[in-house]
Enzyme design. Sequence first.
Site, mmCIF file in Angstrom:
data_model
loop_
_atom_site.group_PDB
_atom_site.id
_atom_site.type_symbol
_atom_site.label_atom_id
_atom_site.label_comp_id
_atom_site.label_asym_id
_atom_site.label_seq_id
_atom_site.Cartn_x
_atom_site.Cartn_y
_atom_site.Cartn_z
ATOM 1 N N HIS A 173 0.846 -1.188 0.000
ATOM 2 C CA HIS A 173 0.000 0.000 0.000
ATOM 3 C C HIS A 173 0.882 1.238 0.000
ATOM 4 O O HIS A 173 1.942 1.260 0.638
ATOM 5 C CB HIS A 173 -0.917 0.001 1.232
ATOM 6 C CG HIS A 173 -2.052 0.970 1.129
ATOM 7 N ND1 HIS A 173 -1.909 2.303 1.428
ATOM 8 C CD2 HIS A 173 -3.348 0.804 0.748
ATOM 9 C CE1 HIS A 173 -3.080 2.910 1.245
ATOM 10 N NE2 HIS A 173 -3.962 2.037 0.829
ATOM 11 N N ASP A 200 -7.855 -4.268 -0.525
ATOM 12 C CA ASP A 200 -8.425 -4.435 -1.865
ATOM 13 C C ASP A 200 -8.378 -5.884 -2.330
ATOM 14 O O ASP A 200 -9.264 -6.346 -3.045
ATOM 15 C CB ASP A 200 -7.687 -3.540 -2.868
ATOM 16 C CG ASP A 200 -7.812 -2.068 -2.523
ATOM 17 O OD1 ASP A 200 -8.950 -1.612 -2.378
ATOM 18 O OD2 ASP A 200 -6.787 -1.395 -2.379
#
Length: 433
Positions: free
Chosen positions: A310, A368
Amino acid sequence: MNISDTKATLSFSDGSTPIDMPIYKGTVGPDVIDIRKLYAQTGKFTYDPGFMSTAACNSSITYIDGDKGELLYRGYPIEQLAVNCDFLETCYLLLNGELPNKEENLKFSDTVTKHTMVHEQMQFFFRGFRRDAHPMSVLVGTVGALASFYHDSLDINDPHHREVSAIRLIAKMPTLVAMSYKYSIGQPFVYPRNDLSYSANFMRMMFGNPCEEYVVNEVLVRALDRILILHADHEQNASTSTVRLAGSSGANPFACIAAGIACLWGPAHGGANEAALNMLKEIGTVENIPAFIEKVKDKNSGVKLMGFGHRVYKNFDPRAKLMRETCYEVLEELGLQDDPLFKLAMALEKIALEDDYFVSRKLYPNVDFYSGIVQSALGIPVSLFTGIFAMARTIGWIAQWNEMISDPEQKIGRPRQLFVGSPTRDVKPIDKR
């Protein structure tokens, strides 16, 4: 925001007079240097592409510590909110600064529930779109069009108007997202029902039809609710900054949220879970994972591992552990543990968590990766993933917009530039060019 006793001094090697700049301290996180008078005092701007080192506002809504893997909504850790609260409690918190008590929660939930219907004329807006229009295109248009119907809540300087607009946006987003799905598959729109929870209502509007009564599955509803909580806000990201920038001009809240949806549509922002699921489909089978991993490790291949690592969280995404739990709950509830796609995802997860290449680079599965798998298991098409994200993030956008409007220091956004084009020149007659 408290001013520090320490000041930052900017000195110049050409002998220009040094200048002192105030330093402000937040509750937590890095201090900020106040450069507002920099241009007036020096004739110079700062240069910060992507605003990676620039605080554009002060905010009391959401805080992220990327190194610690920490996400706080109004001071509450996301891990506690996702376990102990539902989405509408989280909405109340983001809007009002505190979690609701029982009476406040009932009143807020009731108010939102009674605003879930959209104007009947909205049906005609949908008929103007092609059946294969991307849901985000439809949402940009229909959310922006809400301003055409609700003239009674467009005075951004009236706190009551802002509150009514916030309720309308939170309440009507699930209806519009579900309508965009139903329109794309040629099924009739399903009206909301006031006896269902926020997430259950959405599931029914998505998957119910007039031929039979929709049966609510609480495990699946809880999974969707957690997706919404985990995506509700994320500090000053691209779409939130877009909403604030649009709002700084005095634009109405529906237009600002439509701008946020347009920004979220970009694959670098809202399309991560869609990209992760598409990656799994491209890999195909568990047997193909080793070859795929080798391509990922080869810098010249251009192949990326989607849904891992991330930009903000340098160690781990605090939302990922929660989404992982939900992922396994949903797969078990639906008996999908042996589904080829989900077996592939779990095998890839295992390798990424054990392979030194990924562990040393802290490329852990992020939110995600798991939310794409969960949404697919729920029956939500990949093209609608970003629409679900927009539905979740609407509360964050509207809370940030409301905070910005109330901030006496806020001005219309106007970034500066470093101009590298041609200096002044004269226009030649066309026959001499």
